[in-house]
Design a protein around this motif. Structure first.
Motif, PDB file in Angstrom:
ATOM      1  N   PRO A  50      53.021  16.395  13.142  1.00 48.33           N
ATOM      2  CA  PRO A  50      51.896  15.453  13.051  1.00 48.33           C
ATOM      3  C   PRO A  50      52.041  14.257  13.997  1.00 48.33           C
ATOM      4  CG  PRO A  50      52.562  16.145  10.858  1.00 48.33           C
ATOM      5  CD  PRO A  50      53.588  16.690  11.822  1.00 48.33           C
ATOM      6  N   ALA A  54      48.645  20.012   9.595  1.00 44.16           N
ATOM      7  CA  ALA A  54      48.559  19.369   8.274  1.00 44.16           C
ATOM      8  C   ALA A  54      48.661  20.379   7.133  1.00 44.16           C
ATOM      9  CB  ALA A  54      47.251  18.593   8.162  1.00 44.16           C
ATOM     10  N   GLU A  55      49.032  21.625   7.480  1.00 43.13           N
ATOM     11  CA  GLU A  55      49.178  22.695   6.480  1.00 43.13           C
ATOM     12  C   GLU A  55      47.850  23.074   5.836  1.00 43.13           C
ATOM     13  OE1 GLU A  55      52.007  24.329   6.232  1.00 43.13           O
ATOM     14  OE2 GLU A  55      53.128  22.931   7.478  1.00 43.13           O
ATOM     15  N   ASN A  56      46.738  22.878   6.553  1.00 45.28           N
ATOM     16  CA  ASN A  56      45.427  23.300   6.078  1.00 45.28           C
ATOM     17  C   ASN A  56      44.989  24.528   6.868  1.00 45.28           C
ATOM     18  OD1 ASN A  56      45.126  21.150   4.199  1.00 45.28           O
ATOM     19  ND2 ASN A  56      44.598  19.795   5.889  1.00 45.28           N
ATOM     20  N   ARG A  68      44.937  20.453  14.455  1.00 42.38           N
ATOM     21  CA  ARG A  68      45.240  19.397  13.470  1.00 42.38           C
ATOM     22  C   ARG A  68      45.325  19.973  12.061  1.00 42.38           C
ATOM     23  NH1 ARG A  68      41.655  16.354  16.600  1.00 42.38           N
ATOM     24  NH2 ARG A  68      39.945  16.814  15.181  1.00 42.38           N
ATOM     25  N   ASN A  69      44.383  20.838  11.703  1.00 40.82           N
ATOM     26  CA  ASN A  69      44.395  21.447  10.372  1.00 40.82           C
ATOM     27  C   ASN A  69      45.689  22.227  10.142  1.00 40.82           C
ATOM     28  OD1 ASN A  69      41.863  20.413   9.905  1.00 40.82           O
ATOM     29  ND2 ASN A  69      40.798  22.373   9.994  1.00 40.82           N
TER      30      ASN A  69
END
Length: 107
Positions: free
Chosen positions: A96, A29-31, A25-26
Motif C-alpha cells: 500500500p 487492499a485485499e479487495n 489498488r483494490n
C-alpha cells in the motif's frame, strides 16, 4: 465488438488506465479487483486479443501480467491481469505504501 488497445481514443485510454489503477489498488487492499470493472462502462464487454498491465516504480518493474493470443472480454481480463500484476510471483508483492509512486500501463 473487438477493439485494438493500440488504436483507441484518448478518452477510452484514460478510462482503461483509471480502471486498471483502481483494480491494482483494490488488490493491494485485499479487495476484489473485479469490483472496478464497472468503471469501464461498455468497454468492459469489448473483446480484445489480450491485455497486459505493467506496474513500475521509476525504472524498476513491480509487476507485469496478462494474457494474449485468445479473444477475451476486456473487463474480466483486466481484473485478472491486475490481480496477478500486484502479486507477480517473480517480485515482492506491491505494498500500500508504494501506490502513490507507481506508474502503470495497459497494453
Amino acid at each position: 465488438g473487438q477493439i485494438d488497445l493500440e488504436h483507441i481514443s484518448d478518452s477510452d485510454q484514460q478510462t482503461i488506465l483509471s480502471a486498471a489503477a483502481s483494480m491494482i489498488r483494490n488488490t493491494v487492499a485485499e479487495n476484489d479487483a473485479a469490483s472496478a470493472i464497472g468503471q469501464l462502462g461498455e468497454l468492459a464487454q469489448a473483446t480484445v486479443d489480450g491485455v497486459f498491465i505493467t506496474v513500475k516504480r521509476g525504472d524498476s518493474l513491480r509487476g507485469c501480467c496478462g494474457c494474449h493470443g485468445k479473444p477475451v472480454r476486456l473487463g474480466g481480463a483486466m481484473a485478472d491481469a491486475a490481480t496477478r500484476t500486484a502479486r507477480d510471483p517473480r517480485l515482492p508483492p506491491v505494498s500500500p505504501s508504494e501506490l502513490p509512486f507507481l506508474n502503470l500501463s495497459v497494453s
